[in-house]
Design an enzyme around this catalytic site. Structure first.
Site, PDB file in Angstrom:
ATOM      1  N   GLY A  55       0.815  -1.136  -0.135  1.00  0.00           N
ATOM      2  CA  GLY A  55       0.023   0.112   0.008  1.00  0.00           C
ATOM      3  C   GLY A  55       0.623   1.226   0.089  1.00  0.00           C
ATOM      4  O   GLY A  55       0.445   2.180  -0.472  1.00  0.00           O
ATOM      5  N   ASP A 111       1.379   3.584   4.544  1.00  0.00           N
ATOM      6  CA  ASP A 111       0.211   4.573   3.726  1.00  0.00           C
ATOM      7  C   ASP A 111      -1.050   4.609   4.670  1.00  0.00           C
ATOM      8  O   ASP A 111      -1.426   6.101   4.918  1.00  0.00           O
ATOM      9  CB  ASP A 111      -0.468   3.540   2.683  1.00  0.00           C
ATOM     10  CG  ASP A 111      -0.752   2.013   3.246  1.00  0.00           C
ATOM     11  OD1 ASP A 111      -0.368   1.596   4.404  1.00  0.00           O
ATOM     12  OD2 ASP A 111      -1.400   1.283   2.480  1.00  0.00           O
ATOM     13  N   ASP A 114      -4.373   2.337  10.799  1.00  0.00           N
ATOM     14  CA  ASP A 114      -5.794   1.681  10.770  1.00  0.00           C
ATOM     15  C   ASP A 114      -6.004   1.380  12.438  1.00  0.00           C
ATOM     16  O   ASP A 114      -6.227   2.149  13.440  1.00  0.00           O
ATOM     17  CB  ASP A 114      -6.447   0.681  10.027  1.00  0.00           C
ATOM     18  CG  ASP A 114      -7.732   0.622  10.164  1.00  0.00           C
ATOM     19  OD1 ASP A 114      -8.525   1.167  10.915  1.00  0.00           O
ATOM     20  OD2 ASP A 114      -8.562  -0.510   9.340  1.00  0.00           O
ATOM     21  N   PHE A 163     -13.482   3.005   4.406  1.00  0.00           N
ATOM     22  CA  PHE A 163     -12.618   2.275   3.906  1.00  0.00           C
ATOM     23  C   PHE A 163     -12.180   3.178   2.927  1.00  0.00           C
ATOM     24  O   PHE A 163     -12.802   3.602   1.926  1.00  0.00           O
ATOM     25  CB  PHE A 163     -12.956   0.807   3.371  1.00  0.00           C
ATOM     26  CG  PHE A 163     -11.957   0.158   3.248  1.00  0.00           C
ATOM     27  CD1 PHE A 163     -11.359  -0.718   4.265  1.00  0.00           C
ATOM     28  CD2 PHE A 163     -11.245  -0.359   1.960  1.00  0.00           C
ATOM     29  CE1 PHE A 163     -10.361  -1.775   4.122  1.00  0.00           C
ATOM     30  CE2 PHE A 163     -10.301  -1.180   1.816  1.00  0.00           C
ATOM     31  CZ  PHE A 163      -9.782  -1.734   2.951  1.00  0.00           C
ATOM     32  N   ASP A 170      -5.640  -0.163  -1.616  1.00  0.00           N
ATOM     33  CA  ASP A 170      -6.212  -0.882  -2.322  1.00  0.00           C
ATOM     34  C   ASP A 170      -7.593  -1.367  -1.463  1.00  0.00           C
ATOM     35  O   ASP A 170      -7.729  -1.340  -0.446  1.00  0.00           O
ATOM     36  CB  ASP A 170      -5.590  -2.208  -2.957  1.00  0.00           C
ATOM     37  CG  ASP A 170      -5.422  -3.286  -1.710  1.00  0.00           C
ATOM     38  OD1 ASP A 170      -4.834  -2.714  -0.670  1.00  0.00           O
ATOM     39  OD2 ASP A 170      -5.757  -4.323  -1.668  1.00  0.00           O
ATOM     40  N   ARG A 176      -5.729   0.626  -6.636  1.00  0.00           N
ATOM     41  CA  ARG A 176      -4.293   1.122  -6.361  1.00  0.00           C
ATOM     42  C   ARG A 176      -3.792   2.547  -7.130  1.00  0.00           C
ATOM     43  O   ARG A 176      -3.229   3.347  -6.772  1.00  0.00           O
ATOM     44  CB  ARG A 176      -3.432   0.158  -6.318  1.00  0.00           C
ATOM     45  CG  ARG A 176      -3.596  -0.804  -5.116  1.00  0.00           C
ATOM     46  CD  ARG A 176      -2.013  -1.549  -5.138  1.00  0.00           C
ATOM     47  NE  ARG A 176      -2.146  -2.986  -4.479  1.00  0.00           N
ATOM     48  CZ  ARG A 176      -2.404  -3.131  -3.158  1.00  0.00           C
ATOM     49  NH1 ARG A 176      -2.187  -1.985  -2.536  1.00  0.00           N
ATOM     50  NH2 ARG A 176      -2.510  -4.207  -2.625  1.00  0.00           N
TER      51      ARG A 176
HETATM   52  P1  XMP Z   1      -3.386  -1.742  10.698  1.00  0.00           P
HETATM   53  O1  XMP Z   1      -4.993  -2.092  11.393  1.00  0.00           O
HETATM   54  O2  XMP Z   1      -2.720  -2.760  10.858  1.00  0.00           O
HETATM   55  O3  XMP Z   1      -3.738  -1.833   9.279  1.00  0.00           O
HETATM   56  O4  XMP Z   1      -3.063  -0.188  11.209  1.00  0.00           O
HETATM   57  C1  XMP Z   1      -2.691  -1.158   8.357  1.00  0.00           C
HETATM   58  C2  XMP Z   1      -2.960  -1.911   6.904  1.00  0.00           C
HETATM   59  O5  XMP Z   1      -4.322  -2.346   6.627  1.00  0.00           O
HETATM   60  C3  XMP Z   1      -4.714  -1.750   5.486  1.00  0.00           C
HETATM   61  N1  XMP Z   1      -5.674  -0.939   5.688  1.00  0.00           N
HETATM   62  C4  XMP Z   1      -6.467  -0.369   4.551  1.00  0.00           C
HETATM   63  N2  XMP Z   1      -6.483  -0.751   3.403  1.00  0.00           N
HETATM   64  N3  XMP Z   1      -8.182   0.945   3.005  1.00  0.00           N
HETATM   65  C5  XMP Z   1      -7.284  -0.016   2.535  1.00  0.00           C
HETATM   66  O6  XMP Z   1      -7.208  -0.060   1.456  1.00  0.00           O
HETATM   67  C6  XMP Z   1      -8.247   1.134   4.396  1.00  0.00           C
HETATM   68  O7  XMP Z   1      -9.114   1.808   4.734  1.00  0.00           O
HETATM   69  C7  XMP Z   1      -7.281   0.307   5.343  1.00  0.00           C
HETATM   70  N4  XMP Z   1      -7.177   0.362   6.608  1.00  0.00           N
HETATM   71  C8  XMP Z   1      -6.330  -0.484   6.730  1.00  0.00           C
HETATM   72  C9  XMP Z   1      -3.413  -1.062   4.931  1.00  0.00           C
HETATM   73  O8  XMP Z   1      -2.837  -1.908   4.030  1.00  0.00           O
HETATM   74  C10 XMP Z   1      -2.465  -0.838   6.004  1.00  0.00           C
HETATM   75  O9  XMP Z   1      -1.176  -0.689   5.722  1.00  0.00           O
HETATM   76 MG    MG Z   2      -3.384  -3.207   2.003  1.00  0.00          MG
END
Ligand code: XMP
Ligand code: MG
Length: 187
Positions: A55, A111, A114, A163, A170, A176
């Site tokens: 990402g 990127d 979350d 999201f 993605d 992407r």
């Molecule tokens: P965490 O929960 O580990 O998440 O902080 C980080 C990774 O999860 C993916 N991610 C997303 N990807 N839209 C996406 O396309 C989103 O809203 C989203 N939220 C989390 C992302 O790859 C990130 O590095």
């Molecule tokens: Mg991802």
């Protein structure tokens, strides 16, 4: 016959509605501001920028060109178990890095933060390698993660729940390529 026939059109997967969140010009401005801050803070040093694939690759590509300073780039492979829009609570980390970071300044480039699980997994992995220091630059972070104490020294934008896709990010490997960042709407 089947071998020589022209490929048939693949069935079109339904495209979810997208709502613009950050335009490309807004992203470009913010990336330049972050770069100016980082350049100032790392003056005279050569940081190793580490980005989780996939990402962060678009953000990293723009950030390093805006930085215009000596730096090195490396990657790790991180994937949350689970599919769709939910994190399953575990992160698989594959270290594909080639740079020895011991005694070096490391800047993790994310990127989107979350739940911050990915970030914390990578942070632990890199701290164990004895960097001189380690900071985080994330283009996006959830307000909920920041409120819960996720440390992001260089943050592009705080984002509400929903999201997000585009600019390298993605949904099930799609979107992407979009130059702007959008929120995916619908079920
Ligand atoms: P965490 O929960 O580990 O998440 O902080 C980080 C990774 O999860 C993916 N991610 C997303 N990807 N839209 C996406 O396309 C989103 O809203 C989203 N939220 C989390 C992302 O790859 C990130 O590095
Ligand atoms: Mg991802």
């Amino acid at each position: 016959m089947a071998d020589t026939a022209l490929p048939t059109a693949r069935p079109r997967r339904s495209r979810k509605p997208l709502k613009l969140l950050f335009s490309r010009s807004r992203i470009r401005r913010r990336v330049r501001e972050l770069a100016a801050e980082i350049r100032r803070d790392y003056q005279g040093r050569t940081p190793v920028l580490v980005a989780p694939l996939k990402g962060a690759f678009v953000f990293l590509a723009d950030l390093i060109r805006a930085l215009d300073m000596p730096l090195e780039v490396d990657f790790v492979r991180a994937s949350s178990y689970g599919t769709g829009t939910k994190t399953a609570g575990r992160v698989a980390l594959t270290d594909i890095s080639t740079i020895d970071v011991s005694g070096r300044p490391v800047l993790l480039v994310e990127d989107i933060v979350d739940t911050a699980l990915t970030l914390e997994t990578i942070r632990r992995h890199y701290l164990a390698r004895g960097p001189a220091d380690l900071r985080v630059c994330a283009l996006l972070a959830r307000r909920s993660a920041l409120d819960a104490g996720a440390v992001v020294e260089y943050l592009g934008f705080a984002v509400p729940d929903g999201f997000v896709v585009g600019y390298g990010i993605d949904y099930a490997e799609r979107y992407r390529h979009l130059p702007d960042i959008h929120v995916l709407e619908g079920p």
